[in-house]
Design a protein around this motif. Sequence first.
Motif, PDB file in Angstrom:
ATOM      1  N   ASP A   1      53.743  28.090  14.314  1.00 22.96           N
ATOM      2  CA  ASP A   1      54.467  29.101  15.205  1.00 22.96           C
ATOM      3  C   ASP A   1      53.549  29.727  16.013  1.00 22.96           C
ATOM      4  O   ASP A   1      53.881  29.848  17.485  1.00 22.96           O
ATOM      5  CB  ASP A   1      55.253  30.034  14.308  1.00 22.96           C
ATOM      6  N   GLU A   2      52.222  29.783  15.522  1.00 21.59           N
ATOM      7  CA  GLU A   2      51.060  30.507  16.210  1.00 21.59           C
ATOM      8  C   GLU A   2      50.799  29.466  17.390  1.00 21.59           C
ATOM      9  O   GLU A   2      50.484  30.023  18.585  1.00 21.59           O
ATOM     10  CB  GLU A   2      50.131  30.945  15.163  1.00 21.59           C
TER      11      GLU A   2
ATOM     12  N   ALA B   1      44.414  35.454  14.069  1.00 19.08           N
ATOM     13  CA  ALA B   1      45.834  35.536  14.326  1.00 19.08           C
ATOM     14  C   ALA B   1      46.704  34.741  13.047  1.00 19.08           C
ATOM     15  O   ALA B   1      47.895  35.026  12.749  1.00 19.08           O
ATOM     16  CB  ALA B   1      46.410  35.125  15.706  1.00 19.08           C
TER      17      ALA B   1
ATOM     18  N   ARG C   1      46.713  36.564   9.950  1.00 12.77           N
ATOM     19  CA  ARG C   1      47.619  37.633  10.055  1.00 12.77           C
ATOM     20  C   ARG C   1      48.922  37.409   9.535  1.00 12.77           C
ATOM     21  O   ARG C   1      49.890  37.912   9.075  1.00 12.77           O
ATOM     22  CB  ARG C   1      47.184  38.525  11.266  1.00 12.77           C
ATOM     23  N   ARG C   2      49.692  36.280  10.487  1.00 12.35           N
ATOM     24  CA  ARG C   2      50.779  35.864  10.783  1.00 12.35           C
ATOM     25  C   ARG C   2      51.276  35.256   9.230  1.00 12.35           C
ATOM     26  O   ARG C   2      52.440  35.483   8.783  1.00 12.35           O
ATOM     27  CB  ARG C   2      50.923  34.798  11.686  1.00 12.35           C
ATOM     28  N   SER C   3      50.189  34.699   8.769  1.00 12.21           N
ATOM     29  CA  SER C   3      50.598  34.100   7.367  1.00 12.21           C
ATOM     30  C   SER C   3      50.405  34.705   6.126  1.00 12.21           C
ATOM     31  O   SER C   3      51.014  34.467   4.923  1.00 12.21           O
ATOM     32  CB  SER C   3      49.834  32.776   7.142  1.00 12.21           C
TER      33      SER C   3
END
Length: 180
Positions: A3-4, A17, A20-22
């Motif tokens: 997704d990132e 990033a 952070r997202r995972s």
Amino acid sequence: MLDELAEKGYGRLSMDAVARRSGASKSALYRRWPSKQEMAVDVVSRLSLLLAEFANTGSLRDDVRSVFEAVIQWLDDPRLGRILPDLVAEAHRNETLAEALRTHIDAPRRIRAEAILERAIERGELAPAINRELVLDLFGAQIFWRLSVRRMPVTSDYLDDLTDFALTAMKNPTSHHSAG
């Protein structure tokens, strides 16, 4: 991670990033992947191969149609459809990434598609001297160009015409030169 990569693109992708997202630590990501390039290629190649299953239908026509449908499924994936063209563009500036894409995405897909040609040769549907390299390029190129570059839909009629065109080209080669 996908997704990132789909949202930001390869150039703006960062391990921070993704971490952070995972919800994973950056050090955990670096233990698994020493660089963002290795992370991107690994994750995309694993998903890519899942979408590279080609049916063994018993007929060249239906097998070729299956390949085209698999390429459509691959490029229609909401994430891969955005990621692949971005990685291809980046690979023009980054030879290491280009080699990684050839090794981990292109080569495994080509091996699976080549099995279709081998079965057709065994059934007597294709000549053993077929230019495999050219045919394997044809399997992916038309759909990629239409969906990713032209941004045009692939209709059932288009797919029928493309399948017929590919079969005609494979059965009636105009040249016996080897592509490379």
